[in-house]
Design a protein around this motif. Sequence first.
Motif, PDB file in Angstrom:
ATOM      1  N   ASP A 151       2.203 -27.036  49.571  1.00  0.00           N
ATOM      2  CA  ASP A 151       3.336 -27.337  48.692  1.00  0.00           C
ATOM      3  C   ASP A 151       3.344 -26.432  47.468  1.00  0.00           C
ATOM      4  N   GLN A 152       2.143 -25.995  47.051  1.00  0.00           N
ATOM      5  CA  GLN A 152       2.067 -25.185  45.837  1.00  0.00           C
ATOM      6  C   GLN A 152       0.817 -24.318  45.850  1.00  0.00           C
ATOM      7  N   ILE A 153       0.950 -23.137  45.239  1.00  0.00           N
ATOM      8  CA  ILE A 153      -0.192 -22.250  45.020  1.00  0.00           C
ATOM      9  C   ILE A 153      -0.463 -22.237  43.528  1.00  0.00           C
ATOM     10  N   LEU A 154      -1.672 -22.623  43.143  1.00  0.00           N
ATOM     11  CA  LEU A 154      -2.059 -22.641  41.733  1.00  0.00           C
ATOM     12  C   LEU A 154      -3.151 -21.610  41.500  1.00  0.00           C
ATOM     13  N   LEU A 155      -2.951 -20.773  40.512  1.00  0.00           N
ATOM     14  CA  LEU A 155      -3.944 -19.761  40.151  1.00  0.00           C
ATOM     15  C   LEU A 155      -4.281 -19.972  38.676  1.00  0.00           C
ATOM     16  N   ALA A 156      -5.515 -20.335  38.398  1.00  0.00           N
ATOM     17  CA  ALA A 156      -5.890 -20.698  37.030  1.00  0.00           C
ATOM     18  C   ALA A 156      -7.212 -20.052  36.645  1.00  0.00           C
ATOM     19  N   ALA A 175       2.218 -20.702  21.549  1.00  0.00           N
ATOM     20  CA  ALA A 175       1.216 -21.043  22.578  1.00  0.00           C
ATOM     21  C   ALA A 175       1.258 -20.076  23.753  1.00  0.00           C
ATOM     22  N   SER A 176       2.491 -19.740  24.210  1.00  0.00           N
ATOM     23  CA  SER A 176       2.635 -18.844  25.357  1.00  0.00           C
ATOM     24  C   SER A 176       2.088 -17.455  25.047  1.00  0.00           C
ATOM     25  N   GLU A 177       2.385 -16.956  23.839  1.00  0.00           N
ATOM     26  CA  GLU A 177       1.927 -15.613  23.458  1.00  0.00           C
ATOM     27  C   GLU A 177       0.411 -15.559  23.281  1.00  0.00           C
ATOM     28  N   LYS A 178      -0.176 -16.672  22.849  1.00  0.00           N
ATOM     29  CA  LYS A 178      -1.631 -16.720  22.693  1.00  0.00           C
ATOM     30  C   LYS A 178      -2.339 -16.670  24.052  1.00  0.00           C
ATOM     31  N   ILE A 179      -1.728 -17.333  25.042  1.00  0.00           N
ATOM     32  CA  ILE A 179      -2.360 -17.478  26.353  1.00  0.00           C
ATOM     33  C   ILE A 179      -2.166 -16.254  27.243  1.00  0.00           C
ATOM     34  N   ASN A 180      -1.028 -15.573  27.111  1.00  0.00           N
ATOM     35  CA  ASN A 180      -0.683 -14.458  28.004  1.00  0.00           C
ATOM     36  C   ASN A 180      -1.783 -13.417  28.176  1.00  0.00           C
ATOM     37  N   PRO A 181      -2.467 -12.983  27.087  1.00  0.00           N
ATOM     38  CA  PRO A 181      -3.521 -11.968  27.281  1.00  0.00           C
ATOM     39  C   PRO A 181      -4.625 -12.422  28.237  1.00  0.00           C
ATOM     40  N   TYR A 182      -4.931 -13.716  28.250  1.00  0.00           N
ATOM     41  CA  TYR A 182      -5.973 -14.241  29.125  1.00  0.00           C
ATOM     42  C   TYR A 182      -5.511 -14.340  30.577  1.00  0.00           C
ATOM     43  N   GLU A 218       8.973 -13.635  44.719  1.00  0.00           N
ATOM     44  CA  GLU A 218       9.885 -13.930  43.603  1.00  0.00           C
ATOM     45  C   GLU A 218      10.382 -15.373  43.680  1.00  0.00           C
ATOM     46  N   GLU A 219      10.719 -15.816  44.875  1.00  0.00           N
ATOM     47  CA  GLU A 219      11.213 -17.181  45.072  1.00  0.00           C
ATOM     48  C   GLU A 219      10.125 -18.211  44.774  1.00  0.00           C
ATOM     49  N   LEU A 220       8.920 -17.912  45.225  1.00  0.00           N
ATOM     50  CA  LEU A 220       7.812 -18.833  44.984  1.00  0.00           C
ATOM     51  C   LEU A 220       7.581 -19.034  43.488  1.00  0.00           C
ATOM     52  N   GLN A 221       7.656 -17.943  42.723  1.00  0.00           N
ATOM     53  CA  GLN A 221       7.492 -18.042  41.274  1.00  0.00           C
ATOM     54  C   GLN A 221       8.654 -18.786  40.622  1.00  0.00           C
ATOM     55  N   LYS A 222       9.864 -18.453  41.055  1.00  0.00           N
ATOM     56  CA  LYS A 222      11.061 -19.070  40.481  1.00  0.00           C
ATOM     57  C   LYS A 222      11.083 -20.576  40.723  1.00  0.00           C
ATOM     58  N   ASP A 223      10.665 -21.002  41.919  1.00  0.00           N
ATOM     59  CA  ASP A 223      10.663 -22.425  42.276  1.00  0.00           C
ATOM     60  C   ASP A 223       9.388 -23.143  41.816  1.00  0.00           C
ATOM     61  N   GLU A 224       8.535 -22.395  41.092  1.00  0.00           N
ATOM     62  CA  GLU A 224       7.257 -22.927  40.592  1.00  0.00           C
ATOM     63  C   GLU A 224       6.365 -23.446  41.717  1.00  0.00           C
ATOM     64  N   LYS A 225       6.453 -22.750  42.850  1.00  0.00           N
ATOM     65  CA  LYS A 225       5.538 -23.034  43.947  1.00  0.00           C
ATOM     66  C   LYS A 225       4.341 -22.083  43.909  1.00  0.00           C
ATOM     67  N   LEU A 226       4.436 -21.073  43.051  1.00  0.00           N
ATOM     68  CA  LEU A 226       3.317 -20.189  42.750  1.00  0.00           C
ATOM     69  C   LEU A 226       3.205 -20.167  41.227  1.00  0.00           C
ATOM     70  N   VAL A 227       2.154 -20.801  40.721  1.00  0.00           N
ATOM     71  CA  VAL A 227       2.023 -20.994  39.275  1.00  0.00           C
ATOM     72  C   VAL A 227       0.712 -20.391  38.781  1.00  0.00           C
ATOM     73  N   ILE A 228       0.815 -19.564  37.746  1.00  0.00           N
ATOM     74  CA  ILE A 228      -0.360 -18.996  37.074  1.00  0.00           C
ATOM     75  C   ILE A 228      -0.475 -19.685  35.723  1.00  0.00           C
ATOM     76  N   THR A 229      -1.623 -20.322  35.469  1.00  0.00           N
ATOM     77  CA  THR A 229      -1.735 -21.164  34.278  1.00  0.00           C
ATOM     78  C   THR A 229      -3.182 -21.252  33.793  1.00  0.00           C
ATOM     79  N   PRO A 230      -3.399 -21.534  32.509  1.00  0.00           N
ATOM     80  CA  PRO A 230      -4.762 -21.819  32.037  1.00  0.00           C
ATOM     81  C   PRO A 230      -5.283 -23.087  32.710  1.00  0.00           C
TER      82      PRO A 230
END
Length: 444
Positions: A281-286, A304-311, A337-349
């Motif tokens: 259902d989802q790919i999470l990369l953390a 918050a977003s700008e602080k996290i982006n470098p990491y 592109e679709e996976l990212q847009k639909d938040e099925k591929l999420v890169i997050t802390p």
Amino acid sequence: MLSKTSKSKIFILDTNVILHDYTCIYQFQDNDIILPITVLEELDKFKRGNDLINYQAREFVRVLDEIVGDELFNGGKSLGKGKGKLRIETGKPFSEQMKESFREDIPDHRILAIADYMTKTYPKRKSILVSKDINLRMKAKSLGISAEDYKTDQVTDENVLDKTLKTIENFDDNLISLLYEQSSVESNQLKLNFEPEANECFILKGNNSSVLARFDSKNNRVLRVEKKPAYGIKPRNAEQTFSLNVLMDPDIQLVALTGKAGTGKTLLALAAAIELNKSFDQILLARPIVALSNRDLGYLPGDASEKINPYMQPLFDNLSVIKHAFNPRSQEYQRIEELQKDEKLVITPLAYIRGRSLSNSFFIIDEAQNLTPHEIKTIITRAGEGTKMVFTGDLQQIDSPYLDMKSNGLAYMTDRMQNQDLFAHINLVKGERSYLAEMASNLL
């Protein structure tokens, strides 16, 4: 009250031990535990926040409240049957030796003063300061105070830290041919001269042929491993081939990929996840955020977003490599592109997904060598039905000041999980980023 004649030991805990493992007070058998009052003061500063370290502080305070309840705590409290007592020790004056040695009145030195006091007050018992801070342990030893690292969750099998790919030379060419013909063979038919572990990968070399193989302990068979690409990423060596094989196997739900920078750990994991995207259902990369020089993110400019982006940028770089393996107009490119847009591929802390129930997800945790064993356990126990977890990291590049090669979560998990049917570990040795990167990794 502590007994002056007891043969059990007295352990004085530093704050970083609790932030490493909030259950640590139950790991000292029947010995007594001393909590310096300074530790409680420091924990109070760590209670607020979303990082894993803040979670440890909050959980320990809850445990402490359950132990104490509404009773007075100055006499100590039993930790249960077969355990020692837990006591909070109030501040103690610095000895003359400490006054001469340390001019600053800081938390570390207050903890040392209590350790010094316990050593002198209970001469018939061994008092030991337990700290993840090497420098504090050195200070203690210079004062004649016993000091140790917290060893409960350290790796017991050091071979797991430097696992090299096994190659069996002079193997029977006929048996290799049989493995090519049948794709899998019962392990006793191959007459291996060693007992393979669950999902162990190895190379069989004959005089005229060779084959990549993996042991399937559940069915007691040796499988032939084919060199297959994953979403445009082709394996460049045997280790990468084995990595993609275990990453793509639905029966292996937990994977550890270790190795130095440039060996392709994260890239391979991400490529396999995208290749299998229809199965999840989802790919999470953390990845955990470990700020340089122990500085909080608040020191960095921006929101918050700008602080996290470098990491997070290295993770986006790996995704970019996969995307650019295809023409921007291709279906494969558009799918990402679709996976990212639909938040099925999420890169997050990593801190942003704590507490979530991870069902039917492909979850990649990068830089896992910067996690504690307890943090690794917390993450894995969030796995719901249909979830696959992949931990990647370089055991030589630990950014946390209180972790080392033996005590980090990635090494601990690999040590404890080896030989389990659901687990596979591949240690990638050969760098494939570039000749320059490989040379620098080996020589510098």
